[in-house]
Design a protein around this motif. Structure first.
Motif, PDB file in Angstrom:
ATOM      1  N   LEU A 146      23.162   5.296   5.886  1.00  0.00           N
ATOM      2  CA  LEU A 146      22.148   6.146   5.242  1.00  0.00           C
ATOM      3  C   LEU A 146      21.375   5.356   4.194  1.00  0.00           C
ATOM      4  CD1 LEU A 146      24.104   9.471   4.827  1.00  0.00           C
ATOM      5  CD2 LEU A 146      21.924   9.219   5.994  1.00  0.00           C
ATOM      6  N   LEU A 147      22.109   4.661   3.321  1.00  0.00           N
ATOM      7  CA  LEU A 147      21.430   3.928   2.253  1.00  0.00           C
ATOM      8  C   LEU A 147      20.653   2.742   2.814  1.00  0.00           C
ATOM      9  CD1 LEU A 147      24.157   4.032  -0.532  1.00  0.00           C
ATOM     10  CD2 LEU A 147      22.066   5.364  -0.386  1.00  0.00           C
TER      11      LEU A 147
ATOM     12  N   TRP B 277      17.393   3.964   4.190  1.00  0.00           N
ATOM     13  CA  TRP B 277      16.486   4.478   3.171  1.00  0.00           C
ATOM     14  C   TRP B 277      15.916   3.395   2.269  1.00  0.00           C
ATOM     15  CZ3 TRP B 277      13.018   7.457   1.410  1.00  0.00           C
ATOM     16  CH2 TRP B 277      12.817   7.681   0.057  1.00  0.00           C
ATOM     17  N   ALA B 278      16.735   2.380   1.930  1.00  0.00           N
ATOM     18  CA  ALA B 278      16.336   1.400   0.911  1.00  0.00           C
ATOM     19  C   ALA B 278      14.988   0.730   1.194  1.00  0.00           C
ATOM     20  CB  ALA B 278      17.437   0.362   0.702  1.00  0.00           C
ATOM     21  N   PRO B 279      14.759   0.165   2.372  1.00  0.00           N
ATOM     22  CA  PRO B 279      13.444  -0.473   2.583  1.00  0.00           C
ATOM     23  C   PRO B 279      12.297   0.537   2.574  1.00  0.00           C
ATOM     24  CG  PRO B 279      14.776  -0.545   4.588  1.00  0.00           C
ATOM     25  CD  PRO B 279      15.638   0.003   3.539  1.00  0.00           C
TER      26      PRO B 279
ATOM     27  N   LYS C 184      12.191   3.190   0.898  1.00  0.00           N
ATOM     28  CA  LYS C 184      12.021   3.543  -0.520  1.00  0.00           C
ATOM     29  C   LYS C 184      11.107   2.542  -1.218  1.00  0.00           C
ATOM     30  CE  LYS C 184      14.956   3.555  -4.683  1.00  0.00           C
ATOM     31  NZ  LYS C 184      14.309   2.504  -5.439  1.00  0.00           N
ATOM     32  N   ILE C 185      11.381   1.261  -0.985  1.00  0.00           N
ATOM     33  CA  ILE C 185      10.605   0.211  -1.649  1.00  0.00           C
ATOM     34  C   ILE C 185       9.132   0.338  -1.265  1.00  0.00           C
ATOM     35  CG2 ILE C 185      10.227  -2.280  -1.790  1.00  0.00           C
ATOM     36  CD1 ILE C 185      12.741  -1.831  -3.128  1.00  0.00           C
TER      37      ILE C 185
ATOM     38  N   TRP D 248       7.496   2.927  -0.076  1.00  0.00           N
ATOM     39  CA  TRP D 248       6.896   4.158  -0.612  1.00  0.00           C
ATOM     40  C   TRP D 248       6.587   4.013  -2.102  1.00  0.00           C
ATOM     41  CZ3 TRP D 248       8.732   9.361   1.831  1.00  0.00           C
ATOM     42  CH2 TRP D 248       7.790  10.361   1.520  1.00  0.00           C
TER      43      TRP D 248
END
Lengths: 275, 307, 368
Positions: free
Chosen positions: A27-28, A31-33, A35-36, A38
């Motif tokens: 999940l993380l 999401w992490a890339p 997130k960056i 966005w």
């Protein structure tokens, strides 16, 4: 029943624990890339909106002190700036001009997109501080008093100009700068320029459009030609309907143009009002 | 699916009822409403003994900043305190046993508890916003009164169209600042930030053993989140020039900690600068997706937790 | 709360030896060698083929249990090698709360879990409810995994302590748990009324649970456990801290539930009460099941006969009875035979007194 830990392998099945860790990592990790990407997009949009504020440097932190730094760090930047502004008012009342100047700098650094800090800060410096310096008879030499007064006027002008840099579409800051050149520096030509810029900004009051031309009437050598050019340009900018409207004072504009055309002996074929 | 939603809603309503019947939260809410109201007094402090017609701009700025600041600050405390003790209290009192013995999934339980906190925050923000609207209205009345008083000093002012124009301009300026529809945008963004804070607290509480740990850690993440933008810019810009340890630390912050500072765009909105709704929706979308991720991770961790 | 059988308040007599129940074969498991969690190809289920059989005890309501149908459907609850360990990190040890438990509980049974504190009874219940995950082995409820929604729809749980929300009143509590179980609308309203009547909680329904007495909390606990009419009930220490009248009522309720065909698994320290309601029991110690079987078979002494007479015997009459026994050639000497008076249990005396069945409380039975 307690037994030593080494005789058994686990209290929960290994697959059970691995599954949990794997799901969380998945999940993380997904999401992490995203997130960056966005966040970069949001940051770019906010740059375009010219949102900013001085980064939290050690210098700024020293000026703010620990409590207010926490306030800024927890997203209460504007409230902190307002708190600091309270001390600007206090410094003004106690006539501690250097302290006031430093606090104005701090407020404008914290929230450069709040026009009120630039507006009132410049006023405090270019009017209140400079007039106080002029009337400070603890300094017996009038020339020194004049120099000190001029020093504060220049500080005020710097504030206005930096305010305009940060808030280029704010008509009030342009107007304030014009007022400073008009009333404090007696530089009417420069004032005319700033009044003109002020009148071009959104939501500017209509009367400002005339102030630019009026400034030329106040020029020391009575710069009739520049005044004529300014009045004529204004007349030509207005639509026929606007010329009839009372707030645009069409009659007055016409009167000024006629007077100047007469005074400057403009050839009839080139006049706005040949008759 | 419907029955799952129904169970989540049932637990959510129960959580809200519990919070509303708790005295601590009621006190916090009353205090926050009072503080929002007091923003008017603070604005008077900012411009003492001066003509309030001319300095309405400064006063209204104070009222807006302090009012929304109070909503944000107290909302933060309510979000943090109510979420941090959500799971530990259930575990400590063992009320979770009775619930999970029913046909309720752990994920439904967790989502239901979180829904309760969201409803609580919505209620609190709505009440505080009403108080804020009241203070704005009061300030508007004061401003209009002072403006009128300044103009009516000249008894013939209404016959001069230029002066009338000036008066209308001043009144419009006051209305523009007090009835700015962008204030709704600001409050929505504040609410989104509170929900994110709550979701972070929920995530930590799924594996934390005490509420204190959850509160302290969430507060630290909240603070670090306001510097995440700087960390991210640094990390993306400096590839090979820093040590692995530094890069790892900054990278960790950039990859996992939310960018809380992007929500301070609210300051811009309150200062009267135009922030388009498209940007607000962009931020709200970011917050929503982040919320989903945080809840998903919370569900995974909680599903496997020994109770 | 009224639970009557044949018009009288129900309590069995103190001893069970006069009760004729069918062939009471000991349903004992082989000690320590029974069922490890044997994972064969399919992995999991226990079938009749590998279940060592003796003669099975007869139950009133169970008809055709012995069949070749899969055991998974035939048992209300079953465990195979069920183990639970907790890490004690600071001591570098592991606490074995439950050690390879094998248990089969049939539908309609009342099953008692006995043992001292910390012996694994509550752990067993929690594992069967799916509240905790086993370290090894497997548990099933009506053939389903205990943490599945389908299994928990058929299960009700009365916790040992009142794990309820103190800020809710009786009505709100039942409504909340009812909704979670999928009971709503007019059916929920009706059910709440029925249960409030059943547990006799009319006075407390508007009051918050934090103002309830222990007895009231147990009653609301029972009501919430029954709100969705489950087939299997777990009662963890149902009469702990309850006065004798209240615990008699709870006992009567258990028997009533049994009559309705429900399965009840309960743990208790009060052995006399367990004796009165349970069909079968398991005794735990230090995380292991030490003994299991029907009460009849476990409690019956292997040797000896007891005869109850409704009349008093004088000394001379006692001698004549002894002579007759001697003539019957049983081979017991006079010293082996004792004449005693039947005894009430203290609970029976208390209940009779409190419920006004005995006028005077000064009478004491003779003891020999």
């Amino acid at each position: 029943m307690e037994i030593p830990a080494s005789t058994v392998s686990t209290c929960l099945p290994l697959a059970h624990r691995l599954r949990r860790a794997a799901l969380v990592a998945l999940l993380l990790g997904l999401w992490a890339p995203a997130k960056i990407v966005w966040e970069q997009r949001i940051a770019h949009e906010q740059d375009v909106l010219r949102y900013g504020g001085a980064p939290m440097t050690l210098h700024l932190r020293d000026q703010l002190g620990q409590g207010l730094t926490i306030g800024v760090l927890s997203g209460m930047r504007s409230v902190v700036a307002d708190f600091v502004w309270l001390s600007v008012t206090t410094s003004w009342m106690t006539e501690d001009w250097w302290q006031m100047g430093a606090e104005i700098n701090l407020c404008t650094a914290l929230q450069p997109r709040a026009p009120v800090f630039w507006d009132m800060g410049g006023w405090h410096l270019a009017w209140n501080a400079s007039i106080a310096a002029m009337e400070d008879h603890t300094q017996p030499n009038p020339l020194r008093r004049l120099k000190a007064s001029r020093f504060w006027i220049d500080r005020g002008r710097d504030i206005y100009l930096r305010g305009i840099e940060n808030n280029p579409t704010n008509w009030q800051l342009w107007r304030d700068t014009a007022l400073l050149y008009d009333q404090r520096l007696k530089d009417f030509r420069t004032a005319a320029y700033y009044y003109q810029k002020a009148s071009e900004q959104p939501n500017a009051p209509i009367y400002l459009e005339r102030f630019s031309a009026i400034m030329y009437n106040k020029v020391h050598a009575n710069d009739d030609l520049s005044a004529y050019v300014a009045w004529k340009a204004l007349w030509e900018r207005l639509t026929p309907e606007e010329r009839q409207m009372k707030q645009h004072e069409g009659d007055r504009i016409e009167k000024e143009i006629r007077g100047l055309e007469q005074k400057l002996s403009i050839p009839k074929e080139k006049r706005v009002f040949p008759n | 699916m419907i029955s799952a939603l129904y169970r989540i809603l049932t637990i959510g309503r129960n959580t809200l009822t519990e919070a509303v019947r708790q005295k601590v939260l009621n006190v916090l809410l009353i205090f926050s409403i009072v503080l929002v109201g007091c923003s008017v007094l603070v604005s008077q402090l900012a411009t003492p003994g001066l003509d309030s017609a001319g300095l309405f701009d400064a006063q209204i700025k104070f009222v807006k900043d302090f009012g929304c600041g109070a909503i944000g600050l107290f909302g933060f405390f309510i979000a943090l305190l109510s979420t941090a003790q959500l799971i530990p209290q259930e575990l400590h009192n063992r009320t979770i046993y009775t619930i999970l013995a029913k046909p309720v999934r752990r994920s439904e339980f967790l989502l239901g508890k979180f829904l309760g906190v969201v409803l609580l925050l919505a209620l609190c923000v709505a009440l505080m916003s009403l108080a804020f609207a009241a203070t704005l209205y009061w300030q508007e009345l004061q401003g209009l009164q002072a403006t009128k008083a300044a103009y009516t000093a000249d008894p013939h002012w209404q016959s001069n169209p230029v002066v009338v124009n000036l008066y209308n301009h001043d009144v419009a300026s006051i209305h523009q600042q007090t009835r700015d529809p962008q204030i709704i945008e600001a409050i929505l963004l504040i609410f989104a930030k509170l929900i994110m804070t709550s979701a972070i607290a929920l995530l930590i509480s799924t594996f934390a053993t005490s509420s204190i740990f959850t509160i302290v850690t969430t507060f630290m993440i909240y603070l670090i989140g306001h510097m995440e933008g700087t960390a991210r810019a640094f990390w993306l810009a400096n590839g090979a020039h820093v040590s692995l340890w530094q890069s790892g630390l900054v990278g960790f912050v950039s990859l996992l900690i939310p960018d809380m500072n992007s929500f301070t765009i609210v300051d811009e909105i309150l200062a009267g600068n135009k922030v388009p709704w498209s940007h607000a929706f962009n931020l709200l979308g970011y917050a929503d997706v982040y919320l989903i991720v945080l809840l998903a991770v919370s569900i995974v961790i909680f599903d496997y937790r020994e109770i | 709360m009224n639970a009557e059988i044949n018009g009288q308040l129900l309590w069995p007599s103190a001893t069970r030896t006069n009760k004729l129940s069918g062939p009471s074969e000991l349903h004992r498991r082989p000690a320590c060698g029974g069922y490890r969690s044997q994972k064969n190809g399919s992995g999991r289920s226990l079938t009749l083929q590998n279940f060592p059989l003796g003669k099975r005890p007869a139950f009133d309501k169970i008809s055709t249990m012995e069949s070749s149908a899969p055991v998974a459907a035939a048992f209300a609850a079953e465990t195979i090698g069920l183990t639970k360990r907790y890490p004690l990190t600071w001591k570098r040890k592991v606490l074995v709360a439950l050690d390879h438990l094998d248990l089969l509980i049939k539908p309609g049974e009342v099953f008692g879990l006995l043992g001292p504190n910390g012996s694994g009874k509550s752990t067993t219940i929690k594992l069967l409810l799916g509240l905790i995950v086993p370290s090894e082995g497997e548990a099933r409820v009506f053939g389903l995994p205990p943490d599945s929604i389908e299994a928990r729809r058929r299960v009700g749980f009365l916790p040992e302590n009142p794990y309820f929300y103190g800020f809710l009143n009786g009505d709100e509590t039942l409504r909340f748990y009812g909704k979670l179980c999928g009971v709503n609308g007019p059916r929920l309203d009706q059910r709440i009324e029925e249960l409030i009547d059943l547990v006799n909680l009319q006075n407390g329904r508007e009051r918050p649970l934090r103002s309830y007495s222990k007895g009231m909390l147990q009653r609301i606990g029972l009501a919430q456990a029954l709100i969705h009419d489950p087939d299997l009930l777990f009662l963890d220490e149902p009469t702990a801290g309850v006065d004798p009248l209240g615990s008699a009522q709870i006992r009567d309720l258990i028997l009533k539930l049994k009559k309705m065909g429900k399965t009840v698994i309960f743990s208790s320290h009060l052995l006399e009460q367990v004796q009165e309601v349970a069909d079968r029991v398991a005794i735990f110690s230090l995380g292991k099941k030490v003994l299991e079987g029907s009460l009849d078979s476990l409690l019956t002494e292997n040797k000896g006969t007891q005869i109850n007479l409704p009349a008093d015997l004088s000394a001379e009459q006692q001698q004549r009875v002894l002579a007759a026994i001697g003539q019957a050639g049983i081979g017991a000497s006079e010293g082996d035979i004792r004449f005693t008076r039947p005894h009430l249990s203290l609970e029976q005396l208390y209940l009779r007194t409190v419920q006004g069945k005995i006028g005077s409380t000064t009478q004491e039975p003779d003891r020999k």
